[in-house]
Scaffold this active site. Structure first.
Site, PDB file in Angstrom:
ATOM      1  N   LEU A  53       0.869  -1.177   0.000  1.00  0.00           N
ATOM      2  CA  LEU A  53       0.000   0.000   0.000  1.00  0.00           C
ATOM      3  C   LEU A  53       0.904   1.224   0.000  1.00  0.00           C
ATOM      4  O   LEU A  53       1.949   1.225   0.653  1.00  0.00           O
ATOM      5  CB  LEU A  53      -0.904   0.040   1.245  1.00  0.00           C
ATOM      6  CG  LEU A  53      -2.056  -0.959   1.351  1.00  0.00           C
ATOM      7  CD1 LEU A  53      -2.808  -0.741   2.663  1.00  0.00           C
ATOM      8  CD2 LEU A  53      -3.014  -0.842   0.175  1.00  0.00           C
ATOM      9  N   ASP A  54       0.496   2.265  -0.702  1.00  0.00           N
ATOM     10  CA  ASP A  54       1.251   3.511  -0.676  1.00  0.00           C
ATOM     11  C   ASP A  54       1.403   4.004   0.761  1.00  0.00           C
ATOM     12  O   ASP A  54       0.552   3.732   1.622  1.00  0.00           O
ATOM     13  CB  ASP A  54       0.516   4.603  -1.465  1.00  0.00           C
ATOM     14  CG  ASP A  54       0.532   4.356  -2.959  1.00  0.00           C
ATOM     15  OD1 ASP A  54       1.293   3.490  -3.400  1.00  0.00           O
ATOM     16  OD2 ASP A  54      -0.225   5.045  -3.658  1.00  0.00           O
ATOM     17  N   ARG A  55       2.443   4.763   0.968  1.00  0.00           N
ATOM     18  CA  ARG A  55       2.663   5.378   2.290  1.00  0.00           C
ATOM     19  C   ARG A  55       1.444   6.186   2.734  1.00  0.00           C
ATOM     20  O   ARG A  55       1.057   6.160   3.901  1.00  0.00           O
ATOM     21  CB  ARG A  55       3.897   6.287   2.227  1.00  0.00           C
ATOM     22  CG  ARG A  55       4.273   6.937   3.548  1.00  0.00           C
ATOM     23  CD  ARG A  55       5.529   7.780   3.398  1.00  0.00           C
ATOM     24  NE  ARG A  55       6.018   8.245   4.672  1.00  0.00           N
ATOM     25  CZ  ARG A  55       7.144   8.945   4.832  1.00  0.00           C
ATOM     26  NH1 ARG A  55       7.881   9.256   3.775  1.00  0.00           N
ATOM     27  NH2 ARG A  55       7.533   9.324   6.036  1.00  0.00           N
ATOM     28  N   THR A  57      -1.664   5.795   1.862  1.00  0.00           N
ATOM     29  CA  THR A  57      -2.917   5.030   1.856  1.00  0.00           C
ATOM     30  C   THR A  57      -3.049   4.223   3.141  1.00  0.00           C
ATOM     31  O   THR A  57      -2.095   3.590   3.587  1.00  0.00           O
ATOM     32  CB  THR A  57      -2.954   4.070   0.656  1.00  0.00           C
ATOM     33  OG1 THR A  57      -2.746   4.815  -0.539  1.00  0.00           O
ATOM     34  CG2 THR A  57      -4.288   3.348   0.573  1.00  0.00           C
TER      35      THR A  57
END
Length: 227
Positions: A53-55, A57
């Site tokens: 997951l993106d930082r 998100t």
């Protein structure tokens, strides 16, 4: 302490908070804490991230507890047999329902197919002057990416001119600045709500749910979205 959503002898899932990296990255050298390290220390066991997951998100993040389980679960993501559901708050009134089929390029410059299905759950218009407009409009959407490309949802929503609120660099800088100044909001409004997969040992269908963060709820409350 990380919020553990599911745990057994083979895997564990957490509700990753906004701002936490999954692992060390050369593009985020300012970070000192990582989900892998925190979870390992919390459960006193080595963990293997099955996906990313993106930082910025939040939401469901799945880890395997051994290499064999990790291989099985990773293959499910590769084979697109998992199902991921995201919640996002977008700028503007998005279409009621839409499939975004728009190829993206990875870090190596290779073009990849990318498909996202989404539907708009609610819309809101608030008294927040923006440019020549006296109000600002927003949409609360549920998105289901068919593929898992880096920053796929962020790039896809920007492509249809409904960027995710708080996203940088793909979002609307003017809107992001407005929200920072008026509501002290500096977080991207993207949350991984559910993840469905087949348990590699029991073969049972597992669906894991993650509640949105307090900040996501605060922004939704300002916009009068009912979550």
């Amino acid at each position: 302490m990380l919020e553990i959503l599911y745990q057994d002898d083979y895997l564990v899932a957490i509700n990753k908070p906004h701002g936490l990296l999954v692992h060390q990255s050369p593009i985020a050298r300012d970070a000192s804490e990582f989900a892998i390290q925190l979870l390992r220390d919390q459960i006193n066991q080595k963990v293997f991230p099955v996906h990313r997951l993106d930082r910025k998100t939040s939401g469901v993040l799945l880890f395997a507890l051994d290499k064999e389980t990790n291989q099985h679960l990773t293959q499910q993501f590769t084979d697109k047999t998992t199902e991921k559901t995201y919640w996002a708050i977008l700028r503007g009134f998005a279409p009621n329902e839409m499939t975004i089929d728009y190829n993206l390029f990875n870090d190596s410059g290779v073009e990849q197919t990318a498909v996202t299905h989404f539907k708009t759950l609610q819309t809101s218009e608030i008294n927040l002057p923006h440019g020549k407009h006296q109000t600002s409009r927003y949409s609360f959407v549920e998105a289901k990416p068919e593929t898992g490309r880096m920053h796929q949802l962020r790039k896809h929503f920007a492509h249809i001119l409904h960027p995710i609120l708080g996203d940088r660099p793909h979002g609307c800088n003017k809107q992001n600045k407005l929200w920072l100044e008026k509501h002290n909001m500096n977080t991207m409004m993207l949350h991984a709500k559910t993840l469905t997969f087949t348990h590699p040992k029991t073969l049972e269908k597992i669906t894991i749910h993650a509640n949105p963060s307090d900040e996501f709820l605060r922004v939704a409350h300002i916009l009068k979205f009912s979550l």
